[in-house]
Every structure is written in C-alpha cells, then in structure tokens.
Design a protein around this motif. Structure first.
Motif, mmCIF file in Angstrom:
data_model
loop_
_atom_site.group_PDB
_atom_site.id
_atom_site.type_symbol
_atom_site.label_atom_id
_atom_site.label_comp_id
_atom_site.label_asym_id
_atom_site.label_seq_id
_atom_site.Cartn_x
_atom_site.Cartn_y
_atom_site.Cartn_z
ATOM 1 N N UNK A 133 29.060 33.036 47.830
ATOM 2 C CA UNK A 133 29.411 34.123 48.754
ATOM 3 C C UNK A 133 29.352 35.470 48.055
ATOM 4 N N UNK A 134 29.814 35.524 46.812
ATOM 5 C CA UNK A 134 29.774 36.774 46.055
ATOM 6 C C UNK A 134 28.330 37.208 45.832
ATOM 7 N N UNK A 135 27.475 36.246 45.451
ATOM 8 C CA UNK A 135 26.077 36.587 45.159
ATOM 9 C C UNK A 135 25.330 37.074 46.386
ATOM 10 N N UNK A 136 25.673 36.588 47.567
ATOM 11 C CA UNK A 136 24.902 36.905 48.772
ATOM 12 C C UNK A 136 25.522 38.005 49.627
ATOM 13 N N UNK A 137 26.657 38.543 49.223
ATOM 14 C CA UNK A 137 27.284 39.632 49.981
ATOM 15 C C UNK A 137 26.725 40.963 49.506
ATOM 16 N N UNK A 138 26.261 41.825 50.407
ATOM 17 C CA UNK A 138 25.719 43.116 49.990
ATOM 18 C C UNK A 138 26.784 44.003 49.349
ATOM 19 N N UNK A 139 26.370 44.947 48.517
ATOM 20 C CA UNK A 139 27.323 45.878 47.923
ATOM 21 C C UNK A 139 28.084 46.659 49.003
ATOM 22 N N UNK A 140 29.336 46.934 48.713
ATOM 23 C CA UNK A 140 30.191 47.782 49.544
ATOM 24 C C UNK A 140 30.610 47.146 50.864
ATOM 25 N N UNK A 141 30.159 45.924 51.163
ATOM 26 C CA UNK A 141 30.732 45.191 52.291
ATOM 27 C C UNK A 141 32.163 44.818 51.919
ATOM 28 N N UNK A 142 33.090 45.007 52.844
ATOM 29 C CA UNK A 142 34.493 44.725 52.563
ATOM 30 C C UNK A 142 35.064 43.814 53.645
ATOM 31 N N UNK A 143 36.037 43.025 53.236
ATOM 32 C CA UNK A 143 36.738 42.139 54.150
ATOM 33 C C UNK A 143 38.235 42.246 53.872
ATOM 34 N N UNK A 144 39.017 41.728 54.796
ATOM 35 C CA UNK A 144 40.467 41.887 54.694
ATOM 36 C C UNK A 144 41.049 41.179 53.477
ATOM 37 N N UNK A 145 41.904 41.896 52.775
ATOM 38 C CA UNK A 145 42.846 41.330 51.809
ATOM 39 C C UNK A 145 44.027 42.300 51.755
ATOM 40 N N UNK A 146 45.256 41.785 51.754
ATOM 41 C CA UNK A 146 46.401 42.672 51.959
ATOM 42 C C UNK A 146 46.737 43.618 50.815
ATOM 43 N N UNK A 147 46.344 43.316 49.572
ATOM 44 C CA UNK A 147 46.870 44.087 48.442
ATOM 45 C C UNK A 147 45.827 44.988 47.814
ATOM 46 N N UNK A 148 46.093 46.292 47.692
ATOM 47 C CA UNK A 148 47.182 46.970 48.397
ATOM 48 C C UNK A 148 46.697 47.786 49.592
ATOM 49 N N UNK A 149 45.351 47.842 49.768
ATOM 50 C CA UNK A 149 44.783 48.734 50.783
ATOM 51 C C UNK A 149 44.104 47.978 51.915
ATOM 52 N N UNK A 150 44.410 46.683 52.035
ATOM 53 C CA UNK A 150 43.982 45.860 53.157
ATOM 54 C C UNK A 150 42.468 45.623 53.207
ATOM 55 N N UNK A 151 41.818 45.657 52.060
ATOM 56 C CA UNK A 151 40.389 45.341 52.020
ATOM 57 C C UNK A 151 39.965 45.112 50.584
ATOM 58 N N UNK A 152 38.907 44.326 50.411
ATOM 59 C CA UNK A 152 38.319 44.101 49.090
ATOM 60 C C UNK A 152 36.824 43.905 49.253
ATOM 61 N N UNK A 153 36.069 44.256 48.214
ATOM 62 C CA UNK A 153 34.620 44.045 48.216
ATOM 63 C C UNK A 153 34.286 42.770 47.443
ATOM 64 N N UNK A 154 33.000 42.515 47.261
ATOM 65 C CA UNK A 154 32.592 41.255 46.625
ATOM 66 C C UNK A 154 33.106 41.166 45.191
ATOM 67 N N UNK A 155 33.100 42.295 44.464
ATOM 68 C CA UNK A 155 33.620 42.275 43.102
ATOM 69 C C UNK A 155 35.120 42.005 43.095
ATOM 70 N N UNK A 156 35.835 42.553 44.092
ATOM 71 C CA UNK A 156 37.257 42.309 44.183
ATOM 72 C C UNK A 156 37.568 40.847 44.449
#
Length: 358
Positions: free
Chosen positions: A96-119
């Motif tokens: 999933x990390x390898x195939x997600x484009x840069x700067x695409x973000x999805x929900x994660x609560x800590x701390x700003x309610x989003x993360x990218x593939x590197x996160x």
C-alpha cells in the motif's frame, strides 16, 4: 534524506520474525509483554491488526474516521501461525505504501487527523519494532531493530523529541520504555504526523526534520520542485528548523511548509514561521516562491491559509512580516492577505514591517 517506505516496513517485519520465530514454541499467552497489560500473544496480535489497519487506510483513503473493520486470527492458530499473519499484514502495508501517490492522505487521529504514505509506513515500523522489543524482553531474548529504522521513526514521527546520542535508546525513552541521562522519564506520549493546511490550489505541507535536513544540505527533500526550486529562502528556513529540532525546541506546527500545487503535486515555494509565538502571542512569518510560480497569486493564497490557521489558535494574537523596501511584489501580497504596514516610511530603514491581528 531518509524517507520512510515499504521496504522499511518489510525490514522491520523481517527483524520481528527473526527474533520471535525461534521462541514461537513458548507460552506467549501466560507472559505479559514488557511494560504492557497485554500478554505477549495479544501484543503480537495487536501488531498484525495495526499493520492491516494502516494498509486499509491507505487503500481506502477515508478522511474522517478509521475504516470500520478488523482482523481475526483463526481459532487454534499457534504462535508460528500468528507470525505468518504479521508477515502477511506487513506485506500488505508495504504494498500500500509503494502504490500510494505522494501527498495522498488518509485519516489518522494523531495529532492533525491525517497521515501520508510515509507517515503510515513510519507508524507501521514503530508498531513492529517497539512491540517486538516488548515481547522479546518479556521472553528474555535480545532484540534491536535494523540499522536506520529507529532514527527514521524518530525523524518522521517524533519531530518534537530532541535527538539523543543513539537513536534506539532515544526512541525507547520517547515511548516510555527506557531512560536517558539528563532527561525526565516519559509517562505519556504520542507520535506526531505532519500538519498539512489546505488552500484553494495549494497544500501547505509541513516539513519533517528529515526533509528539512535534506533541503538544508542542498537536496530536494523528496519533493518534485518546479524548475529552479527550492528557492534559497526555503533552504535557509529549513536550516533554522533543523537547528531547533536538534536543540529540542522545535514545535512542528510552527515550522516550515512546502507549497505543493494540487493539480500536479509540484512544489512551488515555501512558507513558515520564524519561531513560536512570544508571550504576547506575536509570531513572524516568511515565504518565497520559485521564480516560475510568481505572479499567479500563490503567495497570497498561502499567506491567507497560514494566517487563518494561526489566528484561530488561542496562542496566536498577531502575525508580522518584514519586507525589503524594493520588494513591492511581496508588499502587495501582504496587503492582499490583510496585513497592514506598521513601520513608518521615513527612508531610514531597509525594510517595512507588516502586521495582521486577530
């Protein structure tokens, strides 16, 4: 630069299997993980659940909540079978990390309610290496993650933590699992994904310490820059940010942001704070654009987005900026963003000062 990627997830999982595989025949249910309320068995199940959850977030890309699904281990699966689940869920997150484009973000609560593939990659690695340590220590076997993993996790998820003399002991201390000389014990902790502020045509993407360090050293920070970028002001600001990080005084939300164009993902400039708000809630900002992106309203858009975010906080009462007398274009940007000039034009100074109050 040391970006997090799918290979890091695989490396972390391989290390977990290498140390726990030889002790899979032991009782994991009757032994608690070191420092945890969970058994060793439950801890490894948690790792598998975290990996598949992060893979699902990247695949489905929900913006407001976790996708409501979980993982269930077959009844009767032994510890070796559970480790195969960890291997499989790790492979899914790596893919999933390898195939997600840069700067695409999805929900994660800590701390700003989003993360990218590197996160998500960094969080997956953190789950694996930290809980492998918890289980290994409880079972009396030695473990240390592969070279570079602890340092990468610190640089991508713990920008508020001052680097220590060695990465692995620092990560253990930062997560309440060890001691560092001269530092108080950690009893509560959260990792921190980077802040991204959306504007109309741009995203203001908060730089992590690893990215800032690469920019300071002349790299591209892993960003796809418009020709001629990054501008020297962005590199200088990144250098100041790295100094704050290394000094233990960096507050990630008051750092440096890359201006990334939504239409093509290209970075066109930088913007950020020159420090944290003072006791009166006053904080200075600065910005620049790659030459090819000037004259299109990007700077005004970015200043407005940053100002709106900052002035909505309780700890910010006003923003100010200084502009060279000859830089009429930048003066116009601040004027369009609502700033007022607060310095007198008596011909004695090289710069004008502008301010925007809440």
């Amino acid at each position: 630069m040391r970006p997090m990627n799918g290979e890091d997830v695989t490396k972390a999982v391989d290390g977990c299997l290498a140390v726990l595989g030889p002790v899979a025949g032991r009782d994991w249910e009757g032994v608690r993980g070191s420092g945890l309320e969970w058994s060793c068995r439950k801890t490894v199940e948690h790792v598998a659940g975290a990996l598949i959850s992060y893979a699902g977030q990247l695949a489905g890309r929900p913006q407001d909540a976790y996708t409501p699904f979980g993982i269930e281990i077959d009844e009767g699966a032994d510890n070796a079978g559970l480790l195969e689940v960890v291997r499989t869920t790790g492979a899914l997150l790596a893919a999933a990390v390898r195939t997600t484009p840069p700067h695409v973000r999805a929900f994660h609560p800590y701390p700003f309610r989003a993360a990218d593939r590197e996160g998500f990659a960094a969080m997956g690695v953190a789950e694996v290496v930290l809980h492998t340590r918890d289980v290994a220590q409880a079972l009396g076997v030695a473990y240390e993650p592969a070279d570079g993993l602890a340092e990468a996790v610190l640089g991508w998820l713990f920008p508020h933590v001052q680097p220590g003399p060695a990465a692995w002991p620092t990560l253990l201390w930062a997560t309440g699992r060890g001691e560092l000389p001269g530092r108080a014990p950690v009893t509560e902790w959260r990792w921190r994904n980077n802040l991204v502020l959306p504007a109309e045509r741009l995203d203001l993407v908060g730089l992590r310490p690893a990215v800032a360090r690469d920019l300071r050293l002349g790299g591209d920070g892993g960003l796809d820059w418009l020709e001629g970028g990054p501008y020297e002001g962005t590199r200088e600001a990144a250098g100041f940010m790295v100094k704050a990080y290394e000094g233990g005084v960096h507050r990630p939300e008051f750092g440096v942001f890359a201006l990334v164009r939504k239409e093509d993902g290209r970075a066109v400039g930088g913007i950020g704070f020159h420090g944290v708000p003072d006791e009166d809630g006053r904080v200075e900002i600065g910005y620049d654009l790659v030459e090819g992106a000037r004259g299109q309203g990007y700077a005004t858009e970015a200043v407005r987005a940053l100002a709106d975010w900052a002035l909505a906080r309780d700890d910010v009462a006003s923003l100010f900026a200084t502009v060279e007398r000859e830089n009429t274009a930048s003066q116009a940007v601040l004027g369009r963003a609502g700033f007022a000039r607060v310095s007198e034009d008596d011909g004695s100074g090289a710069e004008f000062a502008y301010e925007l109050r809440r």
